[in-house]
Enzyme design. Structure first.
Site, short mmCIF file in Angstrom:
data_model
loop_
_atom_site.label_atom_id
_atom_site.label_comp_id
_atom_site.label_asym_id
_atom_site.label_seq_id
_atom_site.Cartn_x
_atom_site.Cartn_y
_atom_site.Cartn_z
N ASN A 171 -5.07 6.36 -2.26
CA ASN A 171 -4.65 6.70 -0.89
C ASN A 171 -4.01 8.08 -0.81
OD1 ASN A 171 -5.67 4.37 0.13
ND2 ASN A 171 -3.72 3.29 0.26
N HIS A 185 -2.03 -3.04 -6.66
CA HIS A 185 -2.61 -2.61 -5.39
C HIS A 185 -4.12 -2.82 -5.41
CE1 HIS A 185 -3.61 0.66 -2.29
NE2 HIS A 185 -3.20 -0.42 -1.66
N GLU A 188 -4.83 -0.80 -8.75
CA GLU A 188 -3.85 0.14 -9.28
C GLU A 188 -2.65 -0.68 -9.78
OE1 GLU A 188 -4.87 3.97 -6.41
OE2 GLU A 188 -3.49 2.45 -5.66
N SER A 215 0.84 -1.20 0.00
CA SER A 215 0.00 0.00 0.00
C SER A 215 0.87 1.25 0.00
CB SER A 215 -0.86 0.06 1.26
OG SER A 215 -1.62 -1.09 1.41
#
Ligand SMILES: NC(=O)c1ccc[n+]([C@@H]2O[C@H](COP(=O)([O-])OP(=O)(O)OC[C@H]3O[C@@H](n4cnc5c(N)ncnc54)[C@H](O)[C@@H]3O)[C@@H](O)[C@H]2O)c1
Length: 282
Positions: free
Chosen positions: A190, A140, A152, A119
């Site tokens: 994120n 991801h 991702e 992450s």
């Protein structure tokens, strides 16, 4: 290159979900855990979710059995030797991931694509533990992986087009919605969501509103499908605090640091849905 056989390293929360996606999409899949017991626990998680799929009419019993039949378990990384794609989902610790990638580099075929589900770590730093950084990418997934469509596909500076395209194509074939991006802290979602949710928590205190009212404001005023406090409860306060610290450590912007209120909630064990109490009680 065509992906036929997939390896998943680590069958924890994310790895079990990724292995489930793989077997459900028709790929022979080898799941590697550190012990046979943990492997069986991962398989049981997948069985439980597939059983729910049968109950809800999303798949037949025959499809469930065929999916489970495509999963084999091992404790040896060398059993991933004939995999075309290996997705790593072990703990978020750079030395551990580098150790796993160094070993994968030794045991898999040179053309195999090696992907990390990190992450917040740098894909390039993980790839540097191998002799073939051009075959290493990030993939991801989001939690729960079988439910959330986004993946991702992270291109590190040395990742080849072929490796990125193979990972992208596999994600699409597995019914996901992949997007390509560079190897930057927080990738896409994120990088945006973490500081945004931290702003929301700070506004609770600044504007002196209860979580219910902030969630009501953002769902009705900004069209969010879920309010920010309900979303943090779903993500897990501990997971969000950890991700905030990682992003703050890399980019240094104050908005990225976890607000004191969240740190206090974490220390008090108020982690959201998983602990029964967060901003709301469950
Ligand atoms: N949980 C999330 O919301 C989420 C979302 C996206 C990405 N990720 C990333 O996915 C990865 C895994 O996270 P998770 O939530 O599934 O964690 P988890 O704690 O559920 O699973 C961790 C896995 O690491 C394995 N492991 C532990 N020590 C090991 C060792 N010494 N050698 C090899 N394997 C070892 C465990 O057996 C387990 O399979 C992390 O990189 C995390 O950042 C997590």
């Amino acid at each position: 290159m065509e992906i036929r056989k997939v390896g998943v390293v680590g069958l924890g929360t994310m790895g079990a979900g990724i292995a489930q996606i793989s077997v459900q999409s028709g790929f022979e899949t080898v799941g590697r855990e550190v012990t046979a017991e943990l492997g069986e626990r991962g398989r049981a998680t997948i069985e439980r979710y597939l059983a729910r799929g049968v109950e809800k009419g999303r798949m037949s019993e025959g499809e469930r059995d065929a999916a489970l039949g495509r999963l084999t378990l091992t404790t040896e990384l060398s059993d991933l030797a004939d995999c075309d794609l290996v997705i790593e989902a072990v703990l978020e610790e750079l030395p551990l991931k580098r150790e796993v990638f160094g070993e994968l580099d030794r045991v898999t075929r040179p053309e195999a694509v090696l992907a990390t589900n990190t992450s917040a770590l740098s894909v390039a730093e993980i790839a540097a533990a191998t002799t073939r950084p051009e075959r290493v990418v990030g993939m991801h997934f989001f939690n729960p992986a079988p439910v959330l469509p986004l993946v991702e596909i992270v291109r590190a500076p040395d990742s080849s087009d072929d490796a990125v395209d193979a990972a992208y194509a596999w994600a699409e074939q597995s019914g996901k919605q992949p997007v390509r991006c560079n190897d930057t802290p927080g990738f896409l979602v994120n990088r945006i969501l973490i500081p945004l949710l931290n702003d929301c928590v700070r506004v609770l205190d600044e504007a002196d509103v209860p979580p219910e009212d902030l969630d009501k404001a953002m769902t009705n005023g900004a069209g969010w499908p879920l309010g920010p406090c309900a979303l943090i409860d779903l993500i897990g306060v501990d997971v969000h605090v950890h991700a905030s610290e990682a992003l703050h450590g890399k980019l240094g912007e104050e908005r990225m640091a976890p607000p004191a209120r969240l740190v206090q909630m974490q220390q008090a064990g108020k982690l959201g849905r998983k602990s029964g109490e967060g901003f709301y009680t469950y």
